[in-house]
Enzyme design. Structure first.
Site, short mmCIF file in Angstrom:
data_model
loop_
_atom_site.label_atom_id
_atom_site.label_comp_id
_atom_site.label_asym_id
_atom_site.label_seq_id
_atom_site.Cartn_x
_atom_site.Cartn_y
_atom_site.Cartn_z
N THR A 14 74.59 48.39 52.43
CA THR A 14 74.02 47.76 51.24
C THR A 14 75.03 47.70 50.09
O THR A 14 75.95 48.52 50.02
CB THR A 14 72.79 48.58 50.79
N ASP A 15 74.80 46.76 49.18
CA ASP A 15 75.66 46.69 47.99
C ASP A 15 75.38 47.85 47.03
O ASP A 15 76.16 48.09 46.11
CB ASP A 15 75.48 45.34 47.26
N GLU A 16 74.26 48.56 47.25
CA GLU A 16 73.89 49.62 46.31
C GLU A 16 74.89 50.78 46.31
O GLU A 16 74.92 51.58 45.37
CB GLU A 16 72.46 50.10 46.58
N TYR A 49 68.94 57.18 47.91
CA TYR A 49 69.10 56.15 48.95
C TYR A 49 70.54 55.67 49.01
O TYR A 49 71.18 55.71 50.07
CB TYR A 49 68.15 54.96 48.69
N LYS A 64 73.47 56.07 51.94
CA LYS A 64 74.13 54.92 52.59
C LYS A 64 75.65 54.99 52.38
O LYS A 64 76.43 54.71 53.28
CB LYS A 64 73.59 53.59 52.07
P1 NAD Z 1 63.21 48.75 56.78
O1 NAD Z 1 62.82 49.99 56.03
O2 NAD Z 1 62.35 47.55 56.70
O3 NAD Z 1 63.35 49.11 58.33
C1 NAD Z 1 63.99 50.27 58.78
C2 NAD Z 1 63.64 50.44 60.26
O4 NAD Z 1 64.32 51.62 60.72
C3 NAD Z 1 62.15 50.63 60.53
O5 NAD Z 1 61.77 49.86 61.63
C4 NAD Z 1 62.04 52.12 60.84
O6 NAD Z 1 60.98 52.42 61.74
C5 NAD Z 1 63.40 52.41 61.47
N1 NAD Z 1 63.79 53.82 61.33
C6 NAD Z 1 63.75 54.59 60.21
N2 NAD Z 1 64.19 55.82 60.48
C7 NAD Z 1 64.51 55.84 61.81
C8 NAD Z 1 65.04 56.82 62.67
N3 NAD Z 1 65.30 58.06 62.25
N4 NAD Z 1 65.29 56.50 63.97
C9 NAD Z 1 65.02 55.23 64.41
N5 NAD Z 1 64.51 54.27 63.64
C10 NAD Z 1 64.26 54.56 62.34
O7 NAD Z 1 64.69 48.45 56.31
P2 NAD Z 1 65.43 47.03 56.11
O8 NAD Z 1 65.13 46.53 54.75
O9 NAD Z 1 65.16 46.18 57.29
O10 NAD Z 1 66.94 47.51 56.12
C11 NAD Z 1 67.68 47.56 57.36
C12 NAD Z 1 69.10 48.01 57.04
O11 NAD Z 1 69.70 47.09 56.15
C13 NAD Z 1 69.17 49.38 56.35
O12 NAD Z 1 70.27 50.06 56.88
C14 NAD Z 1 69.37 49.04 54.90
O13 NAD Z 1 70.10 50.06 54.25
C15 NAD Z 1 70.20 47.76 54.99
N6 NAD Z 1 70.05 46.82 53.87
C16 NAD Z 1 68.82 46.42 53.41
C17 NAD Z 1 68.73 45.50 52.39
C18 NAD Z 1 67.40 45.01 51.90
O14 NAD Z 1 67.35 44.27 50.90
N7 NAD Z 1 66.28 45.32 52.54
C19 NAD Z 1 69.89 44.97 51.81
C20 NAD Z 1 71.13 45.39 52.29
C21 NAD Z 1 71.20 46.30 53.33
P1 TYD Z 2 63.27 46.78 45.24
O1 TYD Z 2 62.61 45.61 45.89
O2 TYD Z 2 62.67 48.13 45.39
O3 TYD Z 2 64.80 46.75 45.71
P2 TYD Z 2 66.06 47.64 45.17
O4 TYD Z 2 65.57 48.79 44.39
O5 TYD Z 2 66.69 48.06 46.47
O6 TYD Z 2 66.91 46.68 44.40
O7 TYD Z 2 63.36 46.48 43.68
C1 TYD Z 2 63.98 45.31 43.18
C2 TYD Z 2 63.99 45.41 41.67
O8 TYD Z 2 62.62 45.34 41.20
C3 TYD Z 2 64.54 46.73 41.15
O9 TYD Z 2 65.26 46.47 39.95
C4 TYD Z 2 63.31 47.56 40.84
C5 TYD Z 2 62.28 46.51 40.44
N1 TYD Z 2 60.86 46.84 40.79
C6 TYD Z 2 59.88 46.68 39.81
O10 TYD Z 2 60.14 46.30 38.67
N2 TYD Z 2 58.59 46.97 40.18
C7 TYD Z 2 58.25 47.42 41.42
O11 TYD Z 2 57.05 47.68 41.67
C8 TYD Z 2 59.29 47.54 42.40
C9 TYD Z 2 58.97 48.00 43.79
C10 TYD Z 2 60.58 47.22 42.03
#
Ligand code: NAD
Ligand code: TYD
Length: 352
Positions: A133-135, A158, A162
């Site tokens: 992630t970019d975070e 988080y 990561k």
């Molecule tokens: P998500 O929370 O929707 O899904 C995570 C999945 O991992 C779930 O299916 C969960 O059951 C599984 N999981 C969790 N712990 C586990 C374990 N111990 N063993 C096996 N499976 C396990 O997450 P996402 O949003 O799909 O993110 C996927 C990846 O992409 C993550 O690594 C996250 O850091 C990265 N990412 C997410 C975003 C975003 O905006 N959602 C952006 C950039 C990177």
């Molecule tokens: P989120 O979807 O949790 O993603 P991330 O924290 O990984 O960026 O949140 C996106 C943005 O929205 C973040 O600045 C936090 C804000 N946010 C709210 O203002 N209200 C909410 O209920 C949630 C879940 C997030």
């Protein structure tokens, strides 16, 4: 004829399910094994349309379970791992950091060690692709972008977990020559997004006429990318990216949270036939997130110049597609927001 057997972890989650579907359909010559613990965020409903495909297998299990990983590697000749499994929600990491350290750090290290053991220095045509992630880069002020050279500065449990996993993945490359790739992507949105995250949470609450909780003043900025564009980037990096390299993925699509929530309200008023401005009345400013990162913005020039990837979708169009999906899949939404989610929601929002 199977050319590659690929282990995708976390394939039942949001991004993982889009990635799994894409690979299963696009590459019938690859066998895809999806290892997922099915936490609250994992849902096999996300993969109904591919669950019976001949080149797809689901395994329920934990990436921290080394015995299970050994068994899987004994049974399959994996040529690649695409590692998506993670605990992924910042607010949950504030409430329960240990779960994040366990899965994101120990889980990643367990996978790396198992790959190293079974690949046993035979690294030709192998790849360990870590999805990040970019975070990890921390928080920007009003200007500038995250590049691959930006110093890591994670601020939430988080992002720290990561960042730690990224470092460990790179350490395995430098120390043991394990063939790794990493990508760091900005905020994703799209179908099957669990409604604890801002966009699906607001869609769900607008539908149900519930308050739209905006943290602080709503001035924090996120750089949003449609999940299928992220998956296309992963496909490109997986096949064409250089071993040992990191690629940033993002769409140059920055929105303050409040502008985004208002755009969601505008589109949903139209789609639901509500009076103009009606859903906006649900906006409620609530207590800010602890340590809330101000701004994320990705510079994806390297990915564009070296591998030719660019995002395909404009945000308003992607948002419209996403809302339409949630409106046509209310059963999915009601299902994931019943049970445990209700307790989470009470804990998270009724204190604010
Ligand atoms: P998500 O929370 O929707 O899904 C995570 C999945 O991992 C779930 O299916 C969960 O059951 C599984 N999981 C969790 N712990 C586990 C374990 N111990 N063993 C096996 N499976 C396990 O997450 P996402 O949003 O799909 O993110 C996927 C990846 O992409 C993550 O690594 C996250 O850091 C990265 N990412 C997410 C975003 C975003 O905006 N959602 C952006 C950039 C990177
Ligand atoms: P989120 O979807 O949790 O993603 P991330 O924290 O990984 O960026 O949140 C996106 C943005 O929205 C973040 O600045 C936090 C804000 N946010 C709210 O203002 N209200 C909410 O209920 C949630 C879940 C997030």
């Amino acid at each position: 004829m199977i050319e590659h057997t690929i282990l995708i972890t976390g394939g039942a989650g949001f991004i993982g399910s889009h990635l799994t579907r894409f690979f299963v359909k696009k590459y019938p010559q690859y066998k895809i094994i999806n290892l997922d613990k099915l936490t609250y965020a994992g849902n096999l409903e996300n993969l109904r349309d591919v669950e019976n495909e001949a080149n797809y297998v689901f395994v329920k299990g934990d990436i921290c379970d080394v015995n299970l990983l050994n068994e899987l590697f004994e049974r399959n000749k994996f040529s690649a791992i695409i590692h998506c499994a993670a605990e992924s929600h910042v607010d949950r990491s504030i409430a329960d950091p240990l779960a994040f350290l366990q899965t994101n750090i120990i889980g990643t290290a367990s996978l790396l060690l198992t790959a190293k053991k079974y690949w046993n220095m035979d690294y030709s045509d192998k790849v360990f692709y870590h999805i990040s992630t970019d975070e990890v880069y921390g928080s920007l002020n009003d200007t500038g972008f995250f590049t691959e050279e930006t110093r890591y500065d994670p601020r939430s449990p988080y992002s720290a977990s990561k960042a730690s996993s990224d470092h460990i993945v790179r350490a395995f490359y430098h120390t043991y020559n394990l063939p790794i790739k990493i990508s760091n992507c900005s905020n994703n949105y799209g179908p099957f997004h669990f409604p604890e995250k801002l966009i699906p949470l607001c869609i769900h609450n607008i539908l149900n006429n519930k308050p739209l909780p905006v943290y602080g003043k709503g001035e924090n900025v996120r750089d949003w990318l449609f999940v299928e564009d992220h998956v296309r980037a992963i496909d490109t990096i997986f096949h064409k990216g250089k071993v040992g390299e990191t690629y940033n993925i993002g769409g140059h699509n920055e929105w303050t949270n409040i502008t985004l929530v208002k755009e969601l309200c505008r589109q949903m008023d139209e789609k639901l036939g509500r009076e103009k401005g009606e859903s906006k009345k649900l906006i409620t400013y609530v207590k800010d997130r602890a340590g809330h990162d101000l701004r994320y913005a990705i510079d994806a020039t390297k990915l564009k110049n070296e591998l030719g990837w660019v995002p395909s979708l404009q945000f308003e169009e992607g948002l419209s597609k996403t809302i339409d999906w949630y409106l046509s899949n209310e059963l999915w939404l009601n299902d994931v927001t019943s049970g445990q989610y209700k307790n989470y929601y009470e804990e998270q929002y009724h204190k604010r």
